[in-house]
Motif scaffolding. Structure first.
Motif, PDB file in Angstrom:
ATOM      1  N   GLU A  15       0.866  -1.169   0.000  1.00  9.92           N
ATOM      2  CA  GLU A  15       0.000   0.000   0.000  1.00  9.92           C
ATOM      3  C   GLU A  15       0.904   1.221   0.000  1.00  9.92           C
ATOM      4  O   GLU A  15       1.603   1.491   0.986  1.00  9.92           O
ATOM      5  N   THR A  70       1.576   5.318  -0.175  1.00  5.43           N
ATOM      6  CA  THR A  70       0.885   6.503   0.323  1.00  5.43           C
ATOM      7  C   THR A  70       1.665   7.745  -0.083  1.00  5.43           C
ATOM      8  O   THR A  70       2.858   7.863   0.233  1.00  5.43           O
ATOM      9  N   GLY A  96      -2.625   5.163   5.273  1.00  5.73           N
ATOM     10  CA  GLY A  96      -2.326   4.478   4.018  1.00  5.73           C
ATOM     11  C   GLY A  96      -2.847   5.240   2.820  1.00  5.73           C
ATOM     12  O   GLY A  96      -3.494   6.284   2.945  1.00  5.73           O
ATOM     13  N   SER A 140      -3.804  -1.293  -2.441  1.00 11.74           N
ATOM     14  CA  SER A 140      -2.601  -2.124  -2.410  1.00 11.74           C
ATOM     15  C   SER A 140      -2.377  -2.715  -3.796  1.00 11.74           C
ATOM     16  O   SER A 140      -3.306  -3.264  -4.396  1.00 11.74           O
ATOM     17  N   ARG A 181      -1.540  -3.772   3.588  1.00  7.61           N
ATOM     18  CA  ARG A 181      -2.791  -3.101   3.244  1.00  7.61           C
ATOM     19  C   ARG A 181      -3.378  -2.519   4.519  1.00  7.61           C
ATOM     20  O   ARG A 181      -3.389  -3.201   5.557  1.00  7.61           O
TER      21      ARG A 181
END
Length: 314
Positions: free
Chosen positions: A207, A209, A234, A238, A272
């Protein structure tokens, strides 16, 4: 103007956070023991820039009068944390954090926002929730979990004025990202045609960000209704490493040659984030999708002078 302190201010996330805090009108003091990796200036007019070592130097003067401390200083990296370097990770990530916490408690700091990591979860099944058992798979993850728990323990002291929000960041990317991280390596390979070393078969998922989303969540954490809270931060999706490589290739418009090698110890199969608590306590929703974020990072790298690109070859 409230006074705040940012540790690790010359780092990737820290430098972006300082910019945003300055833009919001905060009176910012920055602390770091290293120069910025790319010599990017922080922000003209930053209140105080202090060069000191959290592990050894006196911290009372820089903490005194601060309402909020954003603690981002750390020794990063999963793969480098094995072996003889572990003592450095322990000292920087745990011992230095404990020294800072002592001063924050003594100087009546209201809130400490701690930059933790999704590495504390380890081999997770499904979206990781803050209440899930933490089983880190690397010494780095162990030190981040230990530091996180230290912060929470200081907030739980009956005589402590300090409250803590620990943010578990999920693979942050964007301009100024460390050269050893995945997207920096992918984009460098796309720009130069040099092979990208792919650890494992590429099916591992992450994941990702974007840094401005992380900064928004970090600033919101300063005023969240919390005493001793852990919150995921996050990007909202993912993707596999192969998918990420394909997207980086599309953004640059060039193929990325691959050199596949065995997976590395400590690399988890997937990350995730469950973002329900972040939405509730921080009002957080990621706003930059992967294509847009990668395009911004690629544009930043494209504009770097050649002498700074040397950092990506080390």
């Amino acid at each position: 103007m409230r006074r705040v302190l940012v540790t690790g201010a010359n780092g990737f996330i820290g430098s972006h956070l300082v910019e945003a805090l300055e833009a919001s009108g905060a009176d910012v003091t920055t602390v770091d023991c290293r120069r910025p990796r790319f010599d990017d200036p922080l922000v003209p007019g930053v209140g105080r820039q202090v060069h000191l070592d959290l592990l050894h130097d006196d911290l009372d003067d820089v903490v005194a009068g601060c309402e909020v401390v954003f603690h981002l200083a750390a020794r990063p990296g999963v793969r480098g944390s094995w072996g003889n370097t572990f003592g450095d990770y322990l000292a920087t990530n745990v011992h230095a954090t404990q020294r800072l916490l002592e001063v924050c408690r003594r100087r009546d700091v209201r809130r400490l926002v701690f930059a933790s990591s999704s590495s504390v979860y380890g081999d997770a099944i499904g979206p990781s929730c803050e209440d899930d058992e933490c089983r880190p798979m690397s010494p780095y993850g162990v030190t981040k979990l230990a530091a996180e728990q230290l912060c929470l323990s200081y907030a739980r002291r009956e005589d402590s004025p300090l409250s803590v929000v620990a943010l578990r960041y999920f693979t942050v990317y964007g301009p100024r990202q460390r050269p050893d991280m995945a997207f920096s390596r992918m984009l460098f390979a796309a720009f130069t045609g040099l092979p990208l070393t792919l650890f494992g078969d590429g099916t591992q998922r992450r994941e990702f960000t974007y840094v401005s989303d992380v900064v928004a969540a970090t600033m919101a954490a300063a005023d969240a209704d919390a005493r001793d809270e852990v919150i995921n931060v996050g990007g909202g999706a993912s993707v596999s490493m192969i998918e990420a490589i394909d997207l980086a290739s599309q953004v640059v418009g060039r193929p990325i040659p691959l050199n596949a090698v065995a997976g590395m110890p400590g690399d988890v199969p997937a990350t995730r984030a469950d973002l329900a608590l972040a939405r509730e306590l921080l009002g957080y929703t990621p706003s930059v999708d992967l294509h847009e974020g990668l395009s911004r990072q690629a544009a930043w790298m494209r504009d770097l002078p050649n002498e700074r690109l040397v950092a990506f070859t080390r």
